[in-house]
Design a protein around this motif. Structure first.
Motif, short mmCIF file in Angstrom:
data_model
loop_
_atom_site.label_atom_id
_atom_site.label_comp_id
_atom_site.label_asym_id
_atom_site.label_seq_id
_atom_site.Cartn_x
_atom_site.Cartn_y
_atom_site.Cartn_z
N ASN A 136 6.74 -7.58 -23.91
CA ASN A 136 5.83 -6.63 -24.56
C ASN A 136 6.59 -5.61 -25.39
OD1 ASN A 136 3.16 -7.49 -23.98
ND2 ASN A 136 3.35 -6.74 -21.89
N ALA A 137 7.73 -5.15 -24.89
CA ALA A 137 8.55 -4.19 -25.65
C ALA A 137 9.08 -4.82 -26.94
CB ALA A 137 9.70 -3.67 -24.80
N LEU A 138 9.53 -6.08 -26.86
CA LEU A 138 10.03 -6.77 -28.05
C LEU A 138 8.91 -6.99 -29.07
CD1 LEU A 138 12.39 -9.39 -26.38
CD2 LEU A 138 13.04 -7.25 -27.52
N LEU A 139 7.74 -7.34 -28.60
CA LEU A 139 6.60 -7.53 -29.50
C LEU A 139 6.22 -6.22 -30.18
CD1 LEU A 139 4.47 -9.87 -27.23
CD2 LEU A 139 5.54 -10.51 -29.40
N PHE A 184 0.45 -9.01 -30.14
CA PHE A 184 0.21 -9.81 -28.96
C PHE A 184 0.45 -8.98 -27.71
CE2 PHE A 184 1.93 -12.70 -32.22
CZ PHE A 184 0.80 -13.48 -32.41
N GLU A 185 -0.13 -9.42 -26.61
CA GLU A 185 0.07 -8.79 -25.32
C GLU A 185 0.47 -9.88 -24.33
OE1 GLU A 185 -2.57 -6.82 -21.73
OE2 GLU A 185 -3.54 -7.37 -23.59
N VAL A 186 1.50 -9.62 -23.55
CA VAL A 186 1.96 -10.59 -22.56
C VAL A 186 1.36 -10.22 -21.21
CG1 VAL A 186 3.96 -11.58 -21.37
CG2 VAL A 186 4.10 -11.01 -23.81
N ARG A 187 0.79 -11.22 -20.56
CA ARG A 187 0.24 -11.04 -19.21
C ARG A 187 0.90 -12.04 -18.28
NH1 ARG A 187 -6.18 -10.95 -20.74
NH2 ARG A 187 -6.04 -9.29 -22.30
N VAL A 188 0.96 -11.69 -17.01
CA VAL A 188 1.53 -12.59 -16.00
C VAL A 188 0.45 -12.98 -14.99
CG1 VAL A 188 3.87 -11.68 -16.23
CG2 VAL A 188 2.33 -10.68 -14.56
N TYR A 215 -1.50 -13.12 -25.34
CA TYR A 215 -2.87 -12.99 -25.84
C TYR A 215 -2.85 -12.33 -27.21
CZ TYR A 215 -5.02 -14.33 -21.43
OH TYR A 215 -5.43 -15.04 -20.33
N ASP A 216 -3.91 -12.60 -27.97
CA ASP A 216 -4.05 -11.97 -29.28
C ASP A 216 -4.21 -10.46 -29.09
OD1 ASP A 216 -6.65 -12.07 -28.18
OD2 ASP A 216 -7.54 -12.00 -30.17
N GLY A 217 -4.18 -9.73 -30.19
CA GLY A 217 -4.25 -8.27 -30.15
C GLY A 217 -5.46 -7.71 -29.44
N GLU A 218 -6.58 -8.43 -29.47
CA GLU A 218 -7.79 -7.97 -28.80
C GLU A 218 -7.81 -8.39 -27.34
OE1 GLU A 218 -10.02 -6.03 -30.45
OE2 GLU A 218 -8.53 -6.12 -32.04
N GLY A 219 -6.94 -9.30 -26.95
CA GLY A 219 -6.88 -9.77 -25.58
C GLY A 219 -7.92 -10.80 -25.23
N ASP A 220 -8.54 -11.39 -26.25
CA ASP A 220 -9.61 -12.36 -26.01
C ASP A 220 -9.14 -13.81 -25.99
OD1 ASP A 220 -11.53 -10.33 -25.93
OD2 ASP A 220 -11.82 -10.40 -28.10
N PHE A 221 -8.07 -14.10 -26.72
CA PHE A 221 -7.65 -15.50 -26.88
C PHE A 221 -6.18 -15.68 -26.51
CE2 PHE A 221 -11.06 -14.72 -29.94
CZ PHE A 221 -11.97 -15.70 -29.53
N VAL A 222 -5.91 -16.77 -25.82
CA VAL A 222 -4.53 -17.11 -25.47
C VAL A 222 -3.86 -17.73 -26.70
CG1 VAL A 222 -3.06 -18.54 -24.03
CG2 VAL A 222 -5.10 -17.51 -23.06
N VAL A 223 -2.69 -17.26 -27.02
CA VAL A 223 -1.91 -17.77 -28.13
C VAL A 223 -0.81 -18.71 -27.63
CG1 VAL A 223 -0.48 -17.15 -30.12
CG2 VAL A 223 -2.40 -15.68 -29.46
#
Length: 85
Positions: free
Chosen positions: A38-41, A48-52, A71-79
């Protein structure tokens, strides 16, 4: 110190004790991986947002549980779904 150097330094500080512990297992590293990615992004202004420990339903039933999910910026879709080894 720039954002990327700080992210890597923070990551190292988090994982060195884990590597030295006999009680560490793969999931104990997930928070450090998540924080680093997340810090690198953010440092690169990538949306993007990284989730575990996510769970993705399979089309034919059941679920996959990837170690990391971007996830995309909105957190709705997995990239991207990823595994940590």
């Amino acid at each position: 110190m720039d954002a990327i150097s700080k992210a890597v330094s923070d990551y190292r500080a988090a994982v060195v004790p884990l590597a030295a512990s006999s009680e560490s297992n793969e999931p104990t590293y997930y928070p450090a991986h998540q924080t680093l990615l997340n810090a690198l992004l953010r440092a690169r202004d990538l949306p993007f947002e990284v989730r575990v420990n996510t769970s993705q339903k399979r089309e034919g039933g059941g679920a996959d549980q990837p170690d990391l999910a971007f996830y995309d910026g909105e957190g709705d879709f997995v990239v991207v779904l990823g595994e940590v080894k």
